[in-house]
Design an enzyme around this catalytic site. Structure first.
Site, PDB file in Angstrom:
ATOM      1  N   LYS A  54      35.495  72.565  79.757  1.00  0.00           N
ATOM      2  CA  LYS A  54      36.287  72.146  78.752  1.00  0.00           C
ATOM      3  C   LYS A  54      37.672  71.609  78.608  1.00  0.00           C
ATOM      4  O   LYS A  54      36.756  69.736  79.136  1.00  0.00           O
ATOM      5  CB  LYS A  54      36.120  73.153  77.297  1.00  0.00           C
ATOM      6  N   TYR A  95      30.756  85.037  74.808  1.00  0.00           N
ATOM      7  CA  TYR A  95      30.129  84.159  75.644  1.00  0.00           C
ATOM      8  C   TYR A  95      31.221  84.028  76.883  1.00  0.00           C
ATOM      9  O   TYR A  95      32.028  82.782  77.046  1.00  0.00           O
ATOM     10  CB  TYR A  95      29.294  83.306  74.717  1.00  0.00           C
ATOM     11  N   ASP A 123      38.290  84.286  81.409  1.00  0.00           N
ATOM     12  CA  ASP A 123      36.949  82.882  81.247  1.00  0.00           C
ATOM     13  C   ASP A 123      38.111  82.504  80.204  1.00  0.00           C
ATOM     14  O   ASP A 123      37.516  83.147  78.797  1.00  0.00           O
ATOM     15  CB  ASP A 123      35.645  83.389  80.832  1.00  0.00           C
TER      16      ASP A 123
HETATM   17  C1  LIG Z   1      31.897  77.268  76.472  1.00  0.00           C
HETATM   18  C2  LIG Z   1      31.946  78.645  76.911  1.00  0.00           C
HETATM   19  C3  LIG Z   1      31.676  78.944  78.243  1.00  0.00           C
HETATM   20  C4  LIG Z   1      30.119  77.418  78.766  1.00  0.00           C
HETATM   21  O1  LIG Z   1      30.652  76.659  78.824  1.00  0.00           O
HETATM   22  P1  LIG Z   1      29.377  75.199  79.745  1.00  0.00           P
HETATM   23  O2  LIG Z   1      30.038  74.328  79.913  1.00  0.00           O
HETATM   24  O3  LIG Z   1      28.952  75.365  78.276  1.00  0.00           O
HETATM   25  O4  LIG Z   1      28.463  75.702  80.148  1.00  0.00           O
HETATM   26  C5  LIG Z   1      31.590  80.249  79.254  1.00  0.00           C
HETATM   27  N1  LIG Z   1      33.120  81.116  78.696  1.00  0.00           N
HETATM   28  C6  LIG Z   1      33.529  80.129  77.823  1.00  0.00           C
HETATM   29  C7  LIG Z   1      34.799  81.062  77.252  1.00  0.00           C
HETATM   30  C8  LIG Z   1      33.210  78.950  76.873  1.00  0.00           C
HETATM   31  O5  LIG Z   1      33.700  79.364  75.420  1.00  0.00           O
END
Ligand SMILES: *Cc1c(COP(=O)(O)O)cnc(C)c1O
Length: 424
Positions: free
Chosen positions: A265, A142, A237
């Site tokens: 995060k 994701y 990511d």
């Molecule tokens: C949570 C997450 C996202 C999205 O971040 P948001 O702040 O929810 O938009 C993208 N990539 C990874 C790996 C994530 O865990």
């Protein structure tokens, strides 16, 4: 009726599904969500006064638990001077200097407001830099809800049973190649066939969004090699893993230098922040230095930056990753022993303080193997844990998080509760 139920009923009248992000609605596990009133350290309390040991940690940001004093203090200082200017401020320079120091592949960095914004900006930049359109991602990873990335996108989407989403144009989704994670031969084949069309490969270096799935063997270095030789950019990511699995993220842990990195995060210390950064020659293509457009009214917001800066400084000072690893290992051992005693087949995947208990007798190394899980069994486990005051993610396909505020006693209480939940 409990106060949570009353609030959920009201919420459903005015908020789609009653929540502002789908997984919060407990659809996967059934039942109704608990509304949270407050948090402190490793604990949260719901609006009906029930206390929980929290393993969600706001889905990853809260590496120090709730309300760490450094962050509260940093936020109150900002409240004295103004919450937004839309003009450059000193703290933005400080956090950029610190990020580039802690993550050496990030030579320049741009702040945004969420992980989604970070990944969609990084993809646009990769396309703008290479002049190519195709992107490659892995099934079950994701990367936020951007159109190009909402294709076979793991947890939230998997939980709701949507292979992708209405509203994503097919012509755009066609430009996204989806491959199985941890499968070098599928990867090599795709790059041999279409390497010259590929702008970038984006991956979670340790996947958190099909549950926790670490890379196998030299998978990440194969990613580095195939992207380099085809002229595609490698994007890690690290929205979840950055400042979570090591001070320098998964790229430090595995010794791989991506071209671009996305963050979120933990970097926001519980406030809305994202960031993307990487090679200076690529980042200098971003406006106003270059032609690739990206902007934000609240980007680099003083409150968010202050919370992020306080978090990163505390991480740098304490380097808590050894302690988080030992808490994680203690929990993993306890859960495996409890499952063996109860005669239940589980697999615990873990990377430091990120983990998932998979209800399967097979190793989980990609999304197909994750889907062998007995989700009914997981759902029963989840609810019995919740009843006992243990707040785990309400889906088989999400990672749980330990914070530095968790104690050995919290871990042991969790193992005891799991013993009961596994027997039931
Ligand atoms: C949570 C997450 C996202 C999205 O971040 P948001 O702040 O929810 O938009 C993208 N990539 C990874 C790996 C994530 O865990």
């Amino acid at each position: 009726m409990s106060k949570s139920e009353q609030l959920f009923n009201r919420a459903q009248q005015v908020i789609p599904g009653g929540v502002n992000s789908p997984v919060r609605a407990f659809r996967a596990v059934g039942g109704k969500p608990v509304f949270i009133e407050r948090g402190d350290g490793s604990r949260v309390w719901d609006v009906d006064g029930k206390e929980y040991i929290d393993y969600i940690g706001s889905w990853g940001p809260l590496i120090f638990g709730h309300r760490p004093p450094e962050i509260i203090q940093a936020l109150s200082q900002v409240l004295e001077i103004g919450t937004s200017f839309g003009a450059p401020t000193e703290r933005e320079v400080e956090i950029a200097e610190l990020i580039t120091k802690l993550i050496p592949s990030v030579e320049k960095v741009r702040l945004v407001n969420s992980g989604t914004e970070a990944t969609l900006s990084a993809i646009r930049l990769a396309r703008g830099f290479t002049g190519r359109e195709r992107i490659v991602k892995f099934d079950g990873c994701y990367h936020g809800h951007g159109d190009s990335l909402l294709v076979k996108a793991g947890s939230g989407v998997a939980t709701l049973g949507l292979p992708d989403s209405p509203g994503v144009p097919a012509s755009l989704a066609e430009l996204t190649t989806v491959l199985p994670f941890n499968d070098p031969s599928a990867l090599i084949q795709e790059f041999e066939a279409r390497g010259r069309e590929i702008a970038c490969l984006i991956t979670e270096p340790i996947v958190g969004n099909m549950g926790c799935v670490p890379p196998r063997g030299d998978f990440l270095s194969i990613l580095r090699d195939v992207t380099k030789s085809s002229g595609a950019l490698l994007i890690f990511d690290e929205v979840m893993t950055g400042f979570r699995v090591a001070l320098g993220g998964a790229q430090e842990k595995y010794g791989i230098r991506p071209d671009l990195t996305t963050m979120g995060k933990v970097i926001g210390g519980g406030l809305p922040v994202g960031a993307y950064g990487g090679r200076a020659d690529i980042m200098d293509r971003i406006a106003p230095a270059g032609p690739v457009y990206q902007a934000g009214t609240l980007s680099g917001n003083p409150l968010a930056v202050a919370a992020g800066l306080a978090s990163l400084r505390r991480l740098q000072k304490e380097n808590p990753f050894g302690r988080l690893e030992s808490l994680g290992a203690r929990l993993e051992r306890g859960l495996i022993a409890a499952a063996a005693k109860a005669g239940v087949q589980i697999r615990v995947n873990r990377a430091g303080s990120m983990f998932t208990v998979f209800f399967t007798d097979r190793d989980v190394f990609d999304f197909d193997s994750a889907k062998t899980c007995d989700t009914q069994r997981f759902n029963r486990f989840f609810h019995i844990m919740l009843d006992q005051g243990i707040y785990m993610p309400p889906s088989q396909f999400e990672a749980a998080f330990i914070s530095t505020a968790h104690t050995e006693t919290d871990i042991d209480r969790t193992i005891d509760a799991a013993g009961k939940a596994l027997k039931a």
